[in-house]
Motif scaffolding. Sequence first.
Motif, PDB file in Angstrom:
ATOM      1  N   SER A 177       0.864  -1.175   0.000  1.00  0.00           N
ATOM      2  CA  SER A 177       0.000   0.000   0.000  1.00  0.00           C
ATOM      3  C   SER A 177       0.906   1.233   0.000  1.00  0.00           C
ATOM      4  O   SER A 177       2.133   1.113  -0.067  1.00  0.00           O
ATOM      5  N   GLU A 178       0.313   2.407   0.082  1.00  0.00           N
ATOM      6  CA  GLU A 178       1.116   3.622   0.090  1.00  0.00           C
ATOM      7  C   GLU A 178       2.013   3.711   1.323  1.00  0.00           C
ATOM      8  O   GLU A 178       3.065   4.354   1.286  1.00  0.00           O
ATOM      9  N   LYS A 179       1.618   3.064   2.419  1.00  0.00           N
ATOM     10  CA  LYS A 179       2.373   3.160   3.661  1.00  0.00           C
ATOM     11  C   LYS A 179       3.155   1.902   4.028  1.00  0.00           C
ATOM     12  O   LYS A 179       4.084   1.972   4.834  1.00  0.00           O
ATOM     13  N   PHE A 180       2.809   0.784   3.462  1.00  0.00           N
ATOM     14  CA  PHE A 180       3.397  -0.479   3.869  1.00  0.00           C
ATOM     15  C   PHE A 180       4.146  -1.102   2.698  1.00  0.00           C
ATOM     16  O   PHE A 180       3.595  -1.263   1.608  1.00  0.00           O
ATOM     17  N   SER A 181       5.432  -1.463   2.921  1.00  0.00           N
ATOM     18  CA  SER A 181       6.238  -2.030   1.842  1.00  0.00           C
ATOM     19  C   SER A 181       7.206  -3.079   2.385  1.00  0.00           C
ATOM     20  O   SER A 181       7.563  -3.090   3.570  1.00  0.00           O
ATOM     21  N   LEU A 182       7.652  -3.961   1.489  1.00  0.00           N
ATOM     22  CA  LEU A 182       8.622  -5.005   1.798  1.00  0.00           C
ATOM     23  C   LEU A 182       9.848  -4.804   0.914  1.00  0.00           C
ATOM     24  O   LEU A 182       9.725  -4.609  -0.290  1.00  0.00           O
ATOM     25  N   ARG A 183      11.027  -4.856   1.527  1.00  0.00           N
ATOM     26  CA  ARG A 183      12.266  -4.676   0.770  1.00  0.00           C
ATOM     27  C   ARG A 183      13.183  -5.875   0.998  1.00  0.00           C
ATOM     28  O   ARG A 183      13.378  -6.313   2.125  1.00  0.00           O
ATOM     29  N   ALA A 184      13.735  -6.392  -0.097  1.00  0.00           N
ATOM     30  CA  ALA A 184      14.709  -7.480  -0.044  1.00  0.00           C
ATOM     31  C   ALA A 184      15.988  -7.015  -0.751  1.00  0.00           C
ATOM     32  O   ALA A 184      15.934  -6.294  -1.747  1.00  0.00           O
ATOM     33  N   ASN A 218      39.114 -12.950   0.150  1.00  0.00           N
ATOM     34  CA  ASN A 218      37.861 -13.491   0.671  1.00  0.00           C
ATOM     35  C   ASN A 218      36.656 -12.951  -0.081  1.00  0.00           C
ATOM     36  O   ASN A 218      36.749 -11.960  -0.818  1.00  0.00           O
ATOM     37  N   ALA A 219      35.551 -13.615   0.120  1.00  0.00           N
ATOM     38  CA  ALA A 219      34.272 -13.229  -0.479  1.00  0.00           C
ATOM     39  C   ALA A 219      33.203 -13.251   0.609  1.00  0.00           C
ATOM     40  O   ALA A 219      33.214 -14.105   1.490  1.00  0.00           O
ATOM     41  N   THR A 220      32.299 -12.286   0.534  1.00  0.00           N
ATOM     42  CA  THR A 220      31.254 -12.151   1.548  1.00  0.00           C
ATOM     43  C   THR A 220      29.900 -11.976   0.875  1.00  0.00           C
ATOM     44  O   THR A 220      29.759 -11.190  -0.074  1.00  0.00           O
ATOM     45  N   SER A 221      28.900 -12.687   1.375  1.00  0.00           N
ATOM     46  CA  SER A 221      27.520 -12.550   0.896  1.00  0.00           C
ATOM     47  C   SER A 221      26.633 -12.123   2.054  1.00  0.00           C
ATOM     48  O   SER A 221      26.818 -12.560   3.189  1.00  0.00           O
ATOM     49  N   LEU A 222      25.661 -11.289   1.750  1.00  0.00           N
ATOM     50  CA  LEU A 222      24.750 -10.786   2.781  1.00  0.00           C
ATOM     51  C   LEU A 222      23.349 -10.636   2.195  1.00  0.00           C
ATOM     52  O   LEU A 222      23.172 -10.050   1.122  1.00  0.00           O
ATOM     53  N   GLY A 223      22.363 -11.167   2.906  1.00  0.00           N
ATOM     54  CA  GLY A 223      20.971 -11.033   2.499  1.00  0.00           C
ATOM     55  C   GLY A 223      20.181 -10.273   3.552  1.00  0.00           C
ATOM     56  O   GLY A 223      20.363 -10.492   4.751  1.00  0.00           O
TER      57      GLY A 223
END
Length: 231
Positions: A177-184, A218-223
């Motif tokens: 909605s205009e106020k609610f969001s999900l971010r990945a 080295n290598a680093t991954s982050l979610g």
Amino acid sequence: DPLLDTPNATYNNNPLLRMHHLADRTRDKIGLGLAYTPFDWLSLGIDLDYFKDDYSEMYLGLQEAKGNTYTASLSYTFSETLAGSAFYSYDKLSSEQKGSEDLVEIDPIPWVASDENLTETVGLGLNWAAIPEKLDLGAELAYAEFTGTVEFANTSALPEIGSTLTSVKLHGTYKFSEKFSLRAEYRYEEYEEDDWSKDGLVDGLEDLLSLGVSPQDNATSLGLVSLRYDF
């Protein structure tokens, strides 16, 4: 006064040496930024910066330093839902310093060293409104390459050091909605360095040079996942 109390002593940390962030410094700096938009879908930019530091009150430690940074950027709008960007940055820093362990009579006998570091970075970005006002996707790619040299007065130059950093970032935002969001978001970084003081090729004591630390590779991954609500 250590000069008077023990004039011929040897110090691991000379009493006349102060950390650079505590030393008196005079900085002169100048910068220039230009932005040009010849079309609605194209924007160009350039930033130039130069500085010079003077540590005139310091007998030991940093004596002077100077650096310049040049950055060129570009933004391009492919369509109402797709836009891209790119940049290139050139960052050069050099400094002069003096040091001494011994205090001989009143005047320490210093060693003099100079260093020069160069970092070049390129980056690309892409933003896509996959579903306008609902789903936004983006990607960013950056690559940085560093090289550095250190020279002591009256001696041959030390081997060059260097490192590379590759960074990838993917992200998406979905608005319920205009106020609610999900971010990945997903980030990946790969770092590699070439340092003569760590690779075991130096004719000296390893523990004395680097405490046994090996060059980094080295290598680093982050979610990341986050929820956002605007009140």
